[in-house]
Motif scaffolding. Structure first.
Motif, PDB file in Angstrom:
ATOM      1  N   LEU A  25       0.811  -1.220   0.000  1.00 32.18           N
ATOM      2  CA  LEU A  25       0.000   0.000   0.000  1.00 32.18           C
ATOM      3  C   LEU A  25       0.842   1.266   0.000  1.00 32.18           C
ATOM      4  N   GLY A  26       2.142   1.107   0.104  1.00 31.21           N
ATOM      5  CA  GLY A  26       3.005   2.286   0.167  1.00 31.21           C
ATOM      6  C   GLY A  26       2.961   2.981   1.517  1.00 31.21           C
ATOM      7  N   HIS A  27       2.505   2.277   2.533  1.00 34.70           N
ATOM      8  CA  HIS A  27       2.398   2.859   3.876  1.00 34.70           C
ATOM      9  C   HIS A  27       3.765   2.963   4.546  1.00 34.70           C
ATOM     10  N   ASP A  28       3.863   3.941   5.478  1.00 41.06           N
ATOM     11  CA  ASP A  28       5.117   4.142   6.197  1.00 41.06           C
ATOM     12  C   ASP A  28       5.174   3.376   7.509  1.00 41.06           C
ATOM     13  N   THR A  29       4.019   3.030   8.046  1.00 40.86           N
ATOM     14  CA  THR A  29       3.971   2.474   9.400  1.00 40.86           C
ATOM     15  C   THR A  29       3.360   1.073   9.389  1.00 40.86           C
ATOM     16  N   MET A  30       4.006   0.186  10.129  1.00 40.57           N
ATOM     17  CA  MET A  30       3.520  -1.194  10.234  1.00 40.57           C
ATOM     18  C   MET A  30       3.475  -1.613  11.693  1.00 40.57           C
ATOM     19  N   TYR A  31       2.619  -2.597  11.978  1.00 39.80           N
ATOM     20  CA  TYR A  31       2.327  -2.993  13.352  1.00 39.80           C
ATOM     21  C   TYR A  31       2.236  -4.522  13.454  1.00 39.80           C
ATOM     22  N   TRP A  32       2.463  -4.995  14.662  1.00 39.86           N
ATOM     23  CA  TRP A  32       2.108  -6.362  15.022  1.00 39.86           C
ATOM     24  C   TRP A  32       1.158  -6.321  16.212  1.00 39.86           C
ATOM     25  N   TYR A  33       0.089  -7.117  16.097  1.00 36.83           N
ATOM     26  CA  TYR A  33      -0.884  -7.272  17.173  1.00 36.83           C
ATOM     27  C   TYR A  33      -0.986  -8.753  17.526  1.00 36.83           C
ATOM     28  N   LYS A  34      -1.335  -8.997  18.788  1.00 34.08           N
ATOM     29  CA  LYS A  34      -1.613 -10.362  19.237  1.00 34.08           C
ATOM     30  C   LYS A  34      -3.082 -10.443  19.634  1.00 34.08           C
ATOM     31  N   GLN A  35      -3.786 -11.468  19.136  1.00 36.14           N
ATOM     32  CA  GLN A  35      -5.168 -11.692  19.533  1.00 36.14           C
ATOM     33  C   GLN A  35      -5.233 -13.012  20.290  1.00 36.14           C
ATOM     34  N   ASP A  36      -5.606 -12.928  21.568  1.00 36.51           N
ATOM     35  CA  ASP A  36      -5.609 -14.137  22.390  1.00 36.51           C
ATOM     36  C   ASP A  36      -6.889 -14.955  22.179  1.00 36.51           C
ATOM     37  N   SER A  37      -6.995 -16.018  22.945  1.00 32.10           N
ATOM     38  CA  SER A  37      -8.115 -16.947  22.754  1.00 32.10           C
ATOM     39  C   SER A  37      -9.465 -16.319  23.077  1.00 32.10           C
ATOM     40  N   LYS A  38      -9.452 -15.211  23.820  1.00 29.82           N
ATOM     41  CA  LYS A  38     -10.704 -14.506  24.130  1.00 29.82           C
ATOM     42  C   LYS A  38     -10.951 -13.365  23.149  1.00 29.82           C
ATOM     43  N   LYS A  39     -10.197 -13.358  22.075  1.00 29.92           N
ATOM     44  CA  LYS A  39     -10.363 -12.374  20.993  1.00 29.92           C
ATOM     45  C   LYS A  39      -9.813 -10.990  21.348  1.00 29.92           C
ATOM     46  N   PHE A  40      -9.140 -10.863  22.480  1.00 26.33           N
ATOM     47  CA  PHE A  40      -8.613  -9.558  22.855  1.00 26.33           C
ATOM     48  C   PHE A  40      -7.416  -9.212  21.989  1.00 26.33           C
ATOM     49  N   LEU A  41      -7.455  -8.032  21.377  1.00 28.05           N
ATOM     50  CA  LEU A  41      -6.407  -7.564  20.467  1.00 28.05           C
ATOM     51  C   LEU A  41      -5.524  -6.560  21.174  1.00 28.05           C
ATOM     52  N   LYS A  42      -4.212  -6.806  21.143  1.00 32.02           N
ATOM     53  CA  LYS A  42      -3.301  -5.877  21.816  1.00 32.02           C
ATOM     54  C   LYS A  42      -2.101  -5.624  20.929  1.00 32.02           C
ATOM     55  N   ILE A  43      -1.727  -4.364  20.841  1.00 33.76           N
ATOM     56  CA  ILE A  43      -0.574  -4.021  20.035  1.00 33.76           C
ATOM     57  C   ILE A  43       0.697  -4.548  20.689  1.00 33.76           C
ATOM     58  N   MET A  44       1.612  -5.021  19.846  1.00 33.57           N
ATOM     59  CA  MET A  44       2.909  -5.474  20.335  1.00 33.57           C
ATOM     60  C   MET A  44       3.993  -4.469  19.943  1.00 33.57           C
ATOM     61  N   PHE A  45       4.071  -4.175  18.658  1.00 37.16           N
ATOM     62  CA  PHE A  45       5.104  -3.287  18.125  1.00 37.16           C
ATOM     63  C   PHE A  45       4.528  -2.406  17.036  1.00 37.16           C
ATOM     64  N   SER A  46       5.175  -1.257  16.830  1.00 36.47           N
ATOM     65  CA  SER A  46       4.951  -0.535  15.592  1.00 36.47           C
ATOM     66  C   SER A  46       6.277  -0.005  15.085  1.00 36.47           C
ATOM     67  N   TYR A  47       6.386   0.057  13.770  1.00 39.85           N
ATOM     68  CA  TYR A  47       7.567   0.570  13.100  1.00 39.85           C
ATOM     69  C   TYR A  47       7.128   1.662  12.138  1.00 39.85           C
ATOM     70  N   ASN A  48       7.893   2.734  12.110  1.00 37.56           N
ATOM     71  CA  ASN A  48       7.659   3.779  11.130  1.00 37.56           C
ATOM     72  C   ASN A  48       8.910   3.911  10.272  1.00 37.56           C
ATOM     73  N   ASN A  49       8.769   3.599   9.000  1.00 33.93           N
ATOM     74  CA  ASN A  49       9.895   3.694   8.080  1.00 33.93           C
ATOM     75  C   ASN A  49      11.133   2.969   8.618  1.00 33.93           C
ATOM     76  N   LYS A  50      10.927   1.749   9.038  1.00 25.43           N
ATOM     77  CA  LYS A  50      11.964   0.832   9.530  1.00 25.43           C
ATOM     78  C   LYS A  50      12.453   1.155  10.944  1.00 25.43           C
ATOM     79  N   GLU A  51      11.885   2.164  11.579  1.00 24.11           N
ATOM     80  CA  GLU A  51      12.345   2.513  12.917  1.00 24.11           C
ATOM     81  C   GLU A  51      11.300   2.077  13.959  1.00 24.11           C
ATOM     82  N   LEU A  52      11.748   1.408  15.019  1.00 22.73           N
ATOM     83  CA  LEU A  52      10.847   0.953  16.078  1.00 22.73           C
ATOM     84  C   LEU A  52      10.265   2.147  16.816  1.00 22.73           C
TER      85      LEU A  52
END
Lengths: 116, 114
Positions: B27-54
């Motif tokens: 998509l040409g986006h600058d920012t990417m993320y990882w989320y974890k969704q547990d067995s109860k469907k709860f979504l929580k952010i783990m990391f985000s990177y902007n243009n390769k920087e944490l």
């Protein structure tokens, strides 16, 4: 700290009924954004709507409508004339800026089951 | 045409192993993320990177190491897998890291640790 509460965990309705999914949020920021996402049984997360904190106009998109009220810190989602395909988990989320980088906080989700 | 893609879709492994999940966005986006969704469907952010920087690291154990070789890719490497790591992991991207940008999610990777 930001927080999103979706007090309803599961809702079951019969097709063609209207249903409202509640979302209450907490934030100390004056500028923030609210989102709704849908997660159908297939598992992907689908963006539905974004609303900024300065715009309290209600929004309607087909059978979907959203009611944002800052006075009660709520951003509720109504599905009119529900259909079986609306069965999904619906997440409300809040985004605050951390400098120029935002953090999206999700509620626990509401599982909606629409029975034929 | 896939906007945000993840591989693999399913990952079953034994405790103690090391595994990686790959994510790519076109998509040409600058920012990417990882989320974890547990067995109860709860979504929580783990990391985000902007243009390769944490940018965001949400108290995730250091067994989890994200790697961003370029702004279109954000991979997640997990060392010494534990039972509690079993979850669905979602990659996402947004145009920038600004709060108003909606995030586009990948299809998820279901990780099962035995």
């Amino acid at each position: 700290a930001q927080k999103v509460t979706q007090a309803q965990t599961e809702i079951s309705v019969v097709e063609k009924e209207d249903v409202t999914l509640d979302c209450v949020y907490e934030t100390r920021d004056t500028t923030y954004y609210l989102f709704w996402y849908k997660q159908p049984p297939s598992g992907e997360l689908v963006f539905l709507i974004r609303r900024n904190s300065f715009d309290e106009q209600n929004e309607i998109s087909g059978r979907y409508s959203w009611n944002f009220q800052k006075s009660t810190s709520s951003f509720n989602f109504t599905i009119t004339a529900s259909q079986v395909v609306d069965s999904a988990v619906y997440f409300c989320a809040l985004s605050e800026a951390i400098g120029a980088n935002s953090k999206l906080t999700f509620g626990k989700g509401i599982t909606l089951s629409v029975r034929p | 045409d896939t906007a945000v893609s993840q591989t693999p879709k399913y990952l079953v492994t034994q405790m103690g192993n090391d595994k990686s999940i790959k994510c790519e966005q076109n998509l040409g986006h600058d920012t990417m993320y990882w989320y974890k969704q547990d067995s109860k469907k709860f979504l929580k952010i783990m990391f985000s990177y902007n243009n390769k920087e944490l940018i965001i690291n949400e108290t995730v154990p250091n067994r989890f190491s994200p790697k961003s070789p370029d702004k279109a890719h954000l991979n997640l490497h997990i060392n010494s897998l534990e039972l509690g790591d079993s979850a669905v992991y979602f990659c996402a991207s947004s145009y920038t890291g600004q709060a108003y940008n909606e995030q586009f999610f990948g299809p998820g990777t279901r990780l099962t640790v035995l």
